[in-house]
Enzyme design. Structure first.
Site, PDB file in Angstrom:
ATOM      1  N   GLY A  21      63.745   2.833 -20.295  1.00  0.00           N
ATOM      2  CA  GLY A  21      63.931   1.487 -20.837  1.00  0.00           C
ATOM      3  C   GLY A  21      64.744   0.535 -19.989  1.00  0.00           C
ATOM      4  N   CYS A  51      55.617   6.859 -25.593  1.00  0.00           N
ATOM      5  CA  CYS A  51      56.852   6.156 -25.229  1.00  0.00           C
ATOM      6  C   CYS A  51      56.560   4.663 -25.274  1.00  0.00           C
ATOM      7  CB  CYS A  51      57.301   6.589 -23.830  1.00  0.00           C
ATOM      8  SG  CYS A  51      58.527   5.499 -23.078  1.00  0.00           S
ATOM      9  N   ASN A  52      57.346   3.930 -26.044  1.00  0.00           N
ATOM     10  CA  ASN A  52      57.113   2.492 -26.187  1.00  0.00           C
ATOM     11  C   ASN A  52      57.271   1.747 -24.867  1.00  0.00           C
ATOM     12  OD1 ASN A  52      57.040   1.376 -29.293  1.00  0.00           O
ATOM     13  ND2 ASN A  52      58.024   3.362 -29.134  1.00  0.00           N
ATOM     14  N   THR A  53      58.264   2.145 -24.071  1.00  0.00           N
ATOM     15  CA  THR A  53      58.491   1.464 -22.792  1.00  0.00           C
ATOM     16  C   THR A  53      57.296   1.667 -21.868  1.00  0.00           C
ATOM     17  OG1 THR A  53      60.882   1.776 -22.995  1.00  0.00           O
ATOM     18  CG2 THR A  53      60.042   1.298 -20.808  1.00  0.00           C
ATOM     19  N   CYS A 163      60.802   2.109 -30.551  1.00  0.00           N
ATOM     20  CA  CYS A 163      61.264   3.152 -29.624  1.00  0.00           C
ATOM     21  C   CYS A 163      61.215   4.468 -30.379  1.00  0.00           C
ATOM     22  CB  CYS A 163      62.687   2.872 -29.143  1.00  0.00           C
ATOM     23  SG  CYS A 163      63.405   4.218 -28.155  1.00  0.00           S
ATOM     24  N   THR A 164      60.776   5.520 -29.716  1.00  0.00           N
ATOM     25  CA  THR A 164      60.580   6.795 -30.423  1.00  0.00           C
ATOM     26  C   THR A 164      61.891   7.458 -30.862  1.00  0.00           C
ATOM     27  OG1 THR A 164      60.226   7.704 -28.202  1.00  0.00           O
ATOM     28  CG2 THR A 164      58.291   7.446 -29.594  1.00  0.00           C
ATOM     29  N   HIS A 165      63.025   6.954 -30.402  1.00  0.00           N
ATOM     30  CA  HIS A 165      64.310   7.467 -30.898  1.00  0.00           C
ATOM     31  C   HIS A 165      64.688   6.863 -32.259  1.00  0.00           C
ATOM     32  CE1 HIS A 165      64.914   8.993 -26.847  1.00  0.00           C
ATOM     33  NE2 HIS A 165      66.080   9.487 -27.172  1.00  0.00           N
TER      34      HIS A 165
END
Length: 244
Positions: A21, A51-53, A163-165
């Site tokens: 990111g 992953c969003n990024t 975001c996957t977190h």
């Protein structure tokens, strides 16, 4: 794993080079090419950019290299879900600086609904807080309140967890945003999209039997097992390390 219990899954985590990111677009695309090529060598039938990024700046890179193999990404799934459930058409997006700066969510959402209002906020401290295990810590709560203040001021009714977190912070984020804002978890919507696509293309596994799960990483830091099992809610078993 829950939505498609018969499917064999290969998970690739670039643990040696995360977080993505805060990296440049050129670097992320280069890493993406390497990872895509590795997964294609595993004879996969579908690729999911989880992953969003990476999805924000390199999804097209994956599609070009994948050829005829279907590619799904979390931003497409999250955007579809946000538009479907927003009543006021005011949608907030939180994500890493690279995801937010790419404007990928806003572009996808506007492509689906040109009248939607999208308010994005980078939350760079969330990933380290989640990895520290501070899921309901006063520091995390204060951080969330600060980050979300400008987004909530725009009176959004949906908030995309970009975001996957972030889904691990769901209970805390629900408290911060209040009952009038619905959280959009792109992980759940991606799993639904994958199921629909596999069935539509006739690629779904219909043979009963135990599914296999491979976890491949580029480094095995001490906390990887702990964090991975916190995410999954189950044991990871053996983790393979790829030397790059």
């Amino acid at each position: 794993m829950e939505r498609l219990p018969l499917e064999h899954i290969v998970y690739f985590g670039d643990t040696a080079r995360v977080p993505y990111g805060v990296k440049s677009v050129a670097t992320i695309r280069h890493f993406t090419e390497q990872i895509t090529d590795f997964l294609l060598q595993q004879d996969v039938k579908m690729l999911i950019v989880a992953c969003n990024t990476m999805a924000a700046v390199a999804a097209e890179t994956v599609r070009q290299r994948a050829g005829s193999i279907p590619v799904l990404d979390v931003i497409e799934a999250g955007a579809q879900a946000a538009v479907a459930q927003s009543r006021s058409r005011g949608i907030g997006v939180i994500g890493t600086p690279t995801t937010v700066n790419s404007n990928a969510y806003a572009r996808r959402i506007h492509a689906l609904d040109s009248g939607a209002r999208v308010y994005s906020q980078a939350c760079p401290l969330f990933v380290p807080l989640v990895e520290e295990g501070w899921l309901d810590h006063p520091v995390t709560r204060l951080t969330a309140q600060e980050y979300l203040k400008p987004v909530l001021a725009e009176e959004v009714d949906s908030l995309v967890l970009g975001c996957t977190h972030y889904p691990l912070l769901k209970p805390l984020l629900r408290d911060v945003v209040g009952p009038g804002v619905r959280l959009v978890d792109s992980a759940l919507t991606t799993a639904e999209l994958a199921a629909a696509k596999l069935h539509a293309l006739g690629l779904a596994n219909t043979h009963p039997g135990e599914a296999t799960y491979r976890f491949v990483v580029t480094d095995v830091p001490l906390r990887f097992q702990t964090i991975g099992e916190r995410f999954l809610g189950r044991s990871l078993g053996e983790v393979e390390k790829l030397d790059w």
